[in-house]
Design a protein around this motif. Sequence first.
Motif, PDB file in Angstrom:
ATOM      1  N   GLN A 186      -7.315  -8.723  14.590  1.00 57.68           N
ATOM      2  CA  GLN A 186      -6.683 -10.011  13.992  1.00 57.68           C
ATOM      3  C   GLN A 186      -5.876  -9.931  12.749  1.00 57.68           C
ATOM      4  OE1 GLN A 186      -9.479 -12.973  14.251  1.00 57.68           O
ATOM      5  NE2 GLN A 186      -9.348 -13.205  16.661  1.00 57.68           N
ATOM      6  N   ARG A 187      -6.857  -9.227  11.921  1.00 56.50           N
ATOM      7  CA  ARG A 187      -6.142  -9.009  10.656  1.00 56.50           C
ATOM      8  C   ARG A 187      -5.742 -10.379   9.830  1.00 56.50           C
ATOM      9  NH1 ARG A 187      -5.221  -3.660   9.824  1.00 56.50           N
ATOM     10  NH2 ARG A 187      -4.583  -2.167  11.584  1.00 56.50           N
ATOM     11  N   LEU A 188      -6.877 -10.954   9.924  1.00 58.79           N
ATOM     12  CA  LEU A 188      -6.706 -12.451   9.260  1.00 58.79           C
ATOM     13  C   LEU A 188      -7.128 -12.193   7.612  1.00 58.79           C
ATOM     14  CD1 LEU A 188      -5.892 -15.383   9.546  1.00 58.79           C
ATOM     15  CD2 LEU A 188      -8.574 -15.755   9.996  1.00 58.79           C
ATOM     16  N   LEU A 189      -6.026 -12.669   6.780  1.00 53.90           N
ATOM     17  CA  LEU A 189      -6.435 -12.468   5.453  1.00 53.90           C
ATOM     18  C   LEU A 189      -6.391 -13.858   4.806  1.00 53.90           C
ATOM     19  CD1 LEU A 189      -4.362  -9.474   4.397  1.00 53.90           C
ATOM     20  CD2 LEU A 189      -6.792  -9.616   5.140  1.00 53.90           C
ATOM     21  N   THR A 190      -7.244 -14.205   3.876  1.00 56.12           N
ATOM     22  CA  THR A 190      -7.155 -15.425   2.959  1.00 56.12           C
ATOM     23  C   THR A 190      -7.149 -14.818   1.449  1.00 56.12           C
ATOM     24  OG1 THR A 190      -8.223 -16.484   4.567  1.00 56.12           O
ATOM     25  CG2 THR A 190      -8.378 -17.532   2.424  1.00 56.12           C
ATOM     26  N   VAL A 191      -5.879 -15.445   0.726  1.00 58.51           N
ATOM     27  CA  VAL A 191      -5.822 -14.914  -0.645  1.00 58.51           C
ATOM     28  C   VAL A 191      -6.354 -16.323  -1.541  1.00 58.51           C
ATOM     29  CG1 VAL A 191      -4.156 -14.396  -2.194  1.00 58.51           C
ATOM     30  CG2 VAL A 191      -3.810 -13.694   0.251  1.00 58.51           C
ATOM     31  N   TYR A 242       1.330 -19.665   0.138  1.00 59.28           N
ATOM     32  CA  TYR A 242       2.739 -19.252  -0.122  1.00 59.28           C
ATOM     33  C   TYR A 242       2.585 -17.914  -0.958  1.00 59.28           C
ATOM     34  CZ  TYR A 242       3.565 -23.728   1.562  1.00 59.28           C
ATOM     35  OH  TYR A 242       3.383 -25.152   2.524  1.00 59.28           O
ATOM     36  N   ALA A 243       1.577 -17.188  -0.793  1.00 58.22           N
ATOM     37  CA  ALA A 243       1.342 -15.908  -1.738  1.00 58.22           C
ATOM     38  C   ALA A 243       2.393 -14.839  -0.893  1.00 58.22           C
ATOM     39  CB  ALA A 243      -0.055 -15.521  -1.617  1.00 58.22           C
ATOM     40  N   SER A 244       2.949 -13.912  -1.763  1.00 52.71           N
ATOM     41  CA  SER A 244       3.677 -13.007  -1.117  1.00 52.71           C
ATOM     42  C   SER A 244       3.051 -11.718  -0.618  1.00 52.71           C
ATOM     43  CB  SER A 244       4.633 -12.428  -1.932  1.00 52.71           C
ATOM     44  OG  SER A 244       5.507 -11.297  -1.595  1.00 52.71           O
ATOM     45  N   ILE A 245       3.130 -11.564   0.814  1.00 52.83           N
ATOM     46  CA  ILE A 245       2.333 -10.196   1.594  1.00 52.83           C
ATOM     47  C   ILE A 245       3.802  -9.252   1.752  1.00 52.83           C
ATOM     48  CG2 ILE A 245       0.912  -9.479   3.405  1.00 52.83           C
ATOM     49  CD1 ILE A 245      -0.187 -11.954   1.640  1.00 52.83           C
ATOM     50  N   ASN A 246       3.647  -8.101   0.791  1.00 51.00           N
ATOM     51  CA  ASN A 246       4.847  -7.376   1.130  1.00 51.00           C
ATOM     52  C   ASN A 246       4.239  -6.130   1.656  1.00 51.00           C
ATOM     53  OD1 ASN A 246       6.568  -5.363   0.758  1.00 51.00           O
ATOM     54  ND2 ASN A 246       7.102  -6.144  -1.363  1.00 51.00           N
ATOM     55  N   LEU A 247       4.772  -5.909   2.994  1.00 51.09           N
ATOM     56  CA  LEU A 247       4.350  -4.681   3.762  1.00 51.09           C
ATOM     57  C   LEU A 247       4.744  -3.251   3.486  1.00 51.09           C
ATOM     58  CD1 LEU A 247       5.180  -6.599   7.118  1.00 51.09           C
ATOM     59  CD2 LEU A 247       3.032  -6.745   5.883  1.00 51.09           C
ATOM     60  N   LEU A 248       5.585  -3.425   2.259  1.00 49.02           N
ATOM     61  CA  LEU A 248       6.108  -2.202   1.608  1.00 49.02           C
ATOM     62  C   LEU A 248       6.894  -1.322   2.820  1.00 49.02           C
ATOM     63  CD1 LEU A 248       2.666  -1.322  -0.181  1.00 49.02           C
ATOM     64  CD2 LEU A 248       4.681  -2.201  -1.131  1.00 49.02           C
ATOM     65  N   ASN A 249       7.534  -2.002   3.568  1.00 50.21           N
ATOM     66  CA  ASN A 249       8.378  -0.993   4.678  1.00 50.21           C
ATOM     67  C   ASN A 249       9.556  -1.942   4.432  1.00 50.21           C
ATOM     68  OD1 ASN A 249       7.626  -3.394   5.688  1.00 50.21           O
ATOM     69  ND2 ASN A 249       7.124  -2.292   7.667  1.00 50.21           N
ATOM     70  N   GLY A 250       9.931  -2.719   3.454  1.00 54.85           N
ATOM     71  CA  GLY A 250      11.256  -3.609   3.443  1.00 54.85           C
ATOM     72  C   GLY A 250      11.177  -4.887   4.133  1.00 54.85           C
ATOM     73  N   PHE A 251       9.783  -5.125   4.723  1.00 53.76           N
ATOM     74  CA  PHE A 251       9.693  -6.467   5.328  1.00 53.76           C
ATOM     75  C   PHE A 251       8.466  -7.050   4.593  1.00 53.76           C
ATOM     76  CE2 PHE A 251      11.598  -3.836   8.589  1.00 53.76           C
ATOM     77  CZ  PHE A 251      12.689  -4.851   9.052  1.00 53.76           C
ATOM     78  N   GLY A 252       8.275  -8.399   4.773  1.00 50.01           N
ATOM     79  CA  GLY A 252       7.176  -9.150   4.116  1.00 50.01           C
ATOM     80  C   GLY A 252       7.120 -10.481   4.987  1.00 50.01           C
ATOM     81  N   LEU A 253       6.093 -11.224   4.332  1.00 52.29           N
ATOM     82  CA  LEU A 253       5.799 -12.718   4.896  1.00 52.29           C
ATOM     83  C   LEU A 253       5.043 -13.474   3.877  1.00 52.29           C
ATOM     84  CD1 LEU A 253       3.468 -12.747   8.067  1.00 52.29           C
ATOM     85  CD2 LEU A 253       3.664 -10.872   6.436  1.00 52.29           C
ATOM     86  N   PHE A 254       4.788 -14.574   3.994  1.00 56.33           N
ATOM     87  CA  PHE A 254       3.947 -15.627   3.090  1.00 56.33           C
ATOM     88  C   PHE A 254       2.744 -15.910   3.604  1.00 56.33           C
ATOM     89  CE2 PHE A 254       8.340 -15.233   1.756  1.00 56.33           C
ATOM     90  CZ  PHE A 254       8.531 -14.868   0.435  1.00 56.33           C
ATOM     91  N   THR A 255       1.641 -16.394   2.840  1.00 58.19           N
ATOM     92  CA  THR A 255       0.649 -16.941   3.165  1.00 58.19           C
ATOM     93  C   THR A 255       0.871 -18.423   3.793  1.00 58.19           C
ATOM     94  OG1 THR A 255      -0.102 -17.684   1.335  1.00 58.19           O
ATOM     95  CG2 THR A 255      -0.915 -15.555   2.164  1.00 58.19           C
ATOM     96  N   ASP A 256       0.072 -19.055   4.538  1.00 61.04           N
ATOM     97  CA  ASP A 256       0.396 -20.494   4.824  1.00 61.04           C
ATOM     98  C   ASP A 256      -0.212 -21.501   3.767  1.00 61.04           C
ATOM     99  OD1 ASP A 256      -2.397 -20.628   5.294  1.00 61.04           O
ATOM    100  OD2 ASP A 256      -2.135 -20.703   7.414  1.00 61.04           O
ATOM    101  N   SER A 274     -13.797  -7.252   3.943  1.00 62.84           N
ATOM    102  CA  SER A 274     -13.733  -8.718   3.797  1.00 62.84           C
ATOM    103  C   SER A 274     -12.311  -9.062   4.110  1.00 62.84           C
ATOM    104  CB  SER A 274     -14.312  -9.265   2.592  1.00 62.84           C
ATOM    105  OG  SER A 274     -14.140 -10.713   2.389  1.00 62.84           O
ATOM    106  N   SER A 275     -12.249 -10.484   4.729  1.00 66.47           N
ATOM    107  CA  SER A 275     -10.981 -10.984   5.157  1.00 66.47           C
ATOM    108  C   SER A 275     -10.513 -11.813   3.721  1.00 66.47           C
ATOM    109  CB  SER A 275     -11.092 -11.805   6.129  1.00 66.47           C
ATOM    110  OG  SER A 275     -11.938 -12.589   6.013  1.00 66.47           O
ATOM    111  N   ILE A 276     -11.198 -11.814   2.772  1.00 68.24           N
ATOM    112  CA  ILE A 276     -10.857 -12.800   1.502  1.00 68.24           C
ATOM    113  C   ILE A 276     -10.428 -11.658   0.437  1.00 68.24           C
ATOM    114  CG2 ILE A 276     -11.720 -14.219  -0.179  1.00 68.24           C
ATOM    115  CD1 ILE A 276     -13.598 -15.378   1.735  1.00 68.24           C
ATOM    116  N   ILE A 277      -9.023 -12.132   0.122  1.00 70.93           N
ATOM    117  CA  ILE A 277      -8.545 -11.157  -0.861  1.00 70.93           C
ATOM    118  C   ILE A 277      -8.389 -12.239  -2.509  1.00 70.93           C
ATOM    119  CG2 ILE A 277      -6.589  -9.991  -1.659  1.00 70.93           C
ATOM    120  CD1 ILE A 277      -7.828  -8.845   0.855  1.00 70.93           C
ATOM    121  N   LEU A 278      -9.063 -11.482  -3.357  1.00 69.95           N
ATOM    122  CA  LEU A 278      -9.142 -12.314  -4.671  1.00 69.95           C
ATOM    123  C   LEU A 278      -8.067 -11.753  -5.596  1.00 69.95           C
ATOM    124  CD1 LEU A 278     -13.063 -12.534  -5.093  1.00 69.95           C
ATOM    125  CD2 LEU A 278     -11.548 -14.168  -4.284  1.00 69.95           C
ATOM    126  N   LEU A 279      -7.322 -12.660  -6.247  1.00 70.00           N
ATOM    127  CA  LEU A 279      -6.348 -12.290  -7.172  1.00 70.00           C
ATOM    128  C   LEU A 279      -6.758 -12.850  -8.627  1.00 70.00           C
ATOM    129  CD1 LEU A 279      -2.717 -12.896  -5.574  1.00 70.00           C
ATOM    130  CD2 LEU A 279      -4.353 -10.977  -5.471  1.00 70.00           C
TER     131      LEU A 279
END
Length: 327
Positions: free
Chosen positions: A25-30, A41-55, A89-94
């Motif tokens: 599933q690769r579910l992440l929570t920032v 709406y944190a930026s998730i850069n896939l480092l391949n020219g593409f990306g998306l944002f958290t909800d 963990s699925s939780i990413i801390l910034l």
Amino acid sequence: MKHTLRINLLLIFFFFSFHGMFAQQRLLTVKDSITNETLPYASINLLNGFGLFTDENGQVNLERDTPKTIKITYMGYASKEIFIDKLTSSIILLQPQANALSEVKVVNSKKGKGKRKDFTVKPHLHDNISKMYWSSIGQQYAFYIPSTKKESILKSVTIPLIVKDIHQGMTETSFATHPYGTMVNIAFMTNTNQLPDKKLNEYEKKVVIHSGKVTDNITINFEEEIEIPEEGLFLTMTIIGKTNKQGIYVPEMPYAIRELPDRKKKIIKIILPNYALVEAPKGQLTYFRNVFSDITKWERITRPMVYKNEKEYPFLNVGIGYTFSGY
């Protein structure tokens, strides 16, 4: 002894079950590393020219073909590179950083200057598909707004749109039968030598442009008084992604996979809104870039979305309109 062994076996089972589910599933929570608050709406850069944002809850569900290394950024926080296969963990801390941005200024009328007046620059509207530009997840536009009056305050902007459906054959449906919204983020940048430079202030606004509710333009009003510096400013519009019927942003991968005989090809998803273009110097000076690209340089629009290979095009702008007050 047997009881302890049984508990240990259960813990091992749940541990590997979690990793198996997470790998699929690769579910992440920032989240904020200090307050534990989620970061929408944190930026998730896939480092391949593409990306998306958290909800809005700081979550994103990545597909299994996601690159093994991604980069997560959020304004006011230290960026973090994540190695997917090494996550436990699925939780990413910034980590928060000191915010050096200025607050939105409130400009009060001064005695002796007379009454503050409203001024309007009209947008350039048309529905010519051969003079149209497009949107995709992570695409960012910058529109220059000059200061032409003393103590100018920006009150609203009007974005000219073309409601046409071009989806490159990536879907069998159109927004006419399956309407959707696109969430965009509005912010402001400083002007340095007629180029967008740094973030001007802390103001940001999320706006949903819905295919079934717009015609040839959308007007965005500002609740705060946005002071236009003497050198002008750039209004930026960043494409976050599609929303559901309730207007809530739902993260999705920014590309579709096309099966070719020898390989799989990533095709960028084109989504609304489409912008009405005018030949420079008409319209407002317009730049664009993709926030997930390695190329951070701003570019001018050199041809419309639908173009002829043999034709030479001038620089093109989006003819936005805006209302401001000043003396």
